[in-house]
Design a protein around this motif. Structure first.
Motif, PDB file in Angstrom:
ATOM      1  N   TYR A 213       0.858  -1.194   0.000  1.00 27.72           N
ATOM      2  CA  TYR A 213       0.000   0.000   0.000  1.00 27.72           C
ATOM      3  C   TYR A 213       0.895   1.245   0.000  1.00 27.72           C
ATOM      4  N   LYS A 214       1.941   1.198   0.816  1.00 31.55           N
ATOM      5  CA  LYS A 214       2.842   2.363   0.896  1.00 31.55           C
ATOM      6  C   LYS A 214       3.611   2.591  -0.406  1.00 31.55           C
ATOM      7  N   VAL A 215       3.828   1.518  -1.172  1.00 28.56           N
ATOM      8  CA  VAL A 215       4.451   1.702  -2.490  1.00 28.56           C
ATOM      9  C   VAL A 215       3.567   2.642  -3.314  1.00 28.56           C
ATOM     10  N   GLY A 216       2.263   2.375  -3.297  1.00 29.07           N
ATOM     11  CA  GLY A 216       1.322   3.208  -4.060  1.00 29.07           C
ATOM     12  C   GLY A 216       1.290   4.633  -3.544  1.00 29.07           C
ATOM     13  N   VAL A 217       1.290   4.769  -2.222  1.00 27.36           N
ATOM     14  CA  VAL A 217       1.314   6.115  -1.633  1.00 27.36           C
ATOM     15  C   VAL A 217       2.579   6.845  -2.091  1.00 27.36           C
ATOM     16  N   ALA A 218       3.702   6.126  -2.047  1.00 28.82           N
ATOM     17  CA  ALA A 218       4.982   6.759  -2.414  1.00 28.82           C
ATOM     18  C   ALA A 218       5.000   7.143  -3.895  1.00 28.82           C
ATOM     19  N   GLN A 219       4.398   6.306  -4.745  1.00 33.00           N
ATOM     20  CA  GLN A 219       4.373   6.629  -6.173  1.00 33.00           C
ATOM     21  C   GLN A 219       3.544   7.892  -6.425  1.00 33.00           C
ATOM     22  N   ALA A 220       2.377   7.935  -5.790  1.00 34.32           N
ATOM     23  CA  ALA A 220       1.508   9.097  -5.979  1.00 34.32           C
ATOM     24  C   ALA A 220       2.156  10.345  -5.394  1.00 34.32           C
ATOM     25  N   THR A 221       2.815  10.176  -4.256  1.00 32.66           N
ATOM     26  CA  THR A 221       3.478  11.326  -3.637  1.00 32.66           C
ATOM     27  C   THR A 221       4.584  11.850  -4.554  1.00 32.66           C
ATOM     28  N   ALA A 222       5.330  10.931  -5.161  1.00 27.16           N
ATOM     29  CA  ALA A 222       6.392  11.356  -6.088  1.00 27.16           C
ATOM     30  C   ALA A 222       5.795  12.137  -7.262  1.00 27.16           C
ATOM     31  N   LEU A 223       4.626  11.702  -7.711  1.00 25.10           N
ATOM     32  CA  LEU A 223       3.961  12.416  -8.812  1.00 25.10           C
ATOM     33  C   LEU A 223       3.595  13.842  -8.354  1.00 25.10           C
TER      34      LEU A 223
END
Ligand code: BGC
Length: 380
Positions: free
Chosen positions: A145-155
């Protein structure tokens, strides 16, 4: 031949009224705790060699187990489900004592896992949860789940809507973005997408982000088997269908470096990154060397680093615990419901890598050398 294998033969041996070798077999308990590593085999089933991460995973698991003296049967399935089922079947009939499996399709291995359970072979799901089976004993992965959060945050950081410290950025938008997800049969794809969408939703709601194609459900944006070419084709189609009026796409949520490279190729072919338009902010995952180079060159924006060496180590620790007839230690016993049961899990943290992080995170830790980053190719 291991005692666990003999345990599978136990019924036959008992029927013949013979004593099983080494006292093993009666009751089919398959106790391996007194066995020497050299008499034990660990079956390792990996999905594909088309992505570096799985090659690194397979090599790390094999090396670490062999260093402890175990025998290892490592197989790659070329992303073909029947091939993987067959490989796991074979590992069972050849007497594996523990199975470590990174599934292609998380729901396709129920039959194999039942056979493993019948033979008292513990099963460790590696990185990808195996679903719809009671016979998954442990799960090692990252916090997906945090991978997805981190990807969106990077965006968001790339677009200037948020700062790296989580504070509000100075940009206002609205920005045009497009979304991609992984393979629907991979449980992780759903976790990545959920984490990302929960993070992006407030920005979509307040209109600082706009998904111009209108494709926002995972079913609409998923890429079967995580194929780079399919992602390239979908990006090309999006550019034709939604950006032929002169508007530009400014950000792309991509869950995996292979997809990111397909997306970037489509964008470059359409003139992005040249004199025409700025390359959109494109995210990624896995710190694959070709993408690390693209990040270093300022083409891809970010990736998520998941240290496969640490994951391999966790898989080995779990395998050894089972071989010693112990339960491996879990740090999460709530999140990973596979449809039949909650599988005890050990989840590792993940790290976002922007250009500035390549040296401290990837090079200094020995994951990639500076030469590999410069060439974009793994030395092997
Ligand atoms: C893994 C990712 C990987 C993807 C494609 C997922 O299950 O967690 O690290 O990018 O598969 O191979």
């Amino acid at each position: 031949m291991s005692k666990r294998f003999l345990a599978v033969l136990g019924a036959t041996v008992l029927a013949l009224g013979l004593t099983a070798c080494g006292g093993e077999g009666a009751g089919g308990g398959g106790d391996t705790s007194a066995e020497k590593p050299a008499d034990l085999t660990i079956g390792v089933a990996m999905p594909t060699q088309t992505s570096e991460r799985w090659i690194a995973d397979g090599n790390s698991v094999k090396q670490k187990l062999e260093a402890k003296g175990y025998k290892v049967d490592l197989q790659y399935a070329g992303d073909d489900i029947p091939t993987q089922s067959q490989q796991v079947d074979q590992m069972i009939t050849q007497g594996a004592d523990v199975l470590i499996i990174a599934a292609i399709d998380g729901t396709a291995l129920s039959g194999q896992l039942q056979a493993a359970a019948d033979a008292k072979i513990p099963v460790i799901a590696y990185d990808r949860l195996i679903r719809e089976s009671p016979n998954v004993d442990f799960y090692v992965s990252f916090d997906n789940y945090k991978v997805g959060v981190a990807q969106a945050t990077a965006l968001l950081v790339g677009l200037g809507l948020q700062n790296k410290d989580g504070s509000k950025g100075t940009a206002k938008g609205p920005f045009n973005i497009e979304l991609f997800a992984g393979s629907l049969d991979d449980n992780n794809a759903h976790f990545f997408f959920d984490g990302a969408m929960d993070t992006l939703k407030p920005f979509i709601d307040d209109k600082s982000l706009r998904v111009k194609s209108g494709q926002t459900s995972i079913e609409q944006v998923a890429i079967l088997r995580w194929q780079q070419e399919t992602a390239q084709k979908r990006m090309e189609d999006l550019l034709t269908s939604s950006y032929n009026d002169g508007t530009k796409v400014q950000g792309v949520l991509s869950p995996y470096d292979g997809l990111s490279r397909g997306i970037i190729t489509a964008l470059q072919n359409a003139g992005y990154g040249g004199s025409g338009a700025k390359m959109p902010v494109v995210t990624g995952q896995d710190a694959e060397i070709a993408s690390v180079k693209l990040i270093n060159d300022g083409v891809q924006h970010s990736t998520i680093f998941k240290d496969t060496r640490l994951l391999a180590e966790q898989a080995v620790i779990a395998a050894e615990a089972f071989l010693q007839e112990k339960e491996p230690q879990a740090n999460d016993t709530k999140t990973y419901d596979n449809g039949v049961k909650v599988v005890p899990s050990n989840l590792l943290p993940v790290q976002t890598v922007y250009k500035d992080d390549i040296k401290p995170v990837l090079v200094d830790s020995g994951y990639w050398t500076a030469e590999e980053v410069a060439s974009g190719q793994a030395k092997g």
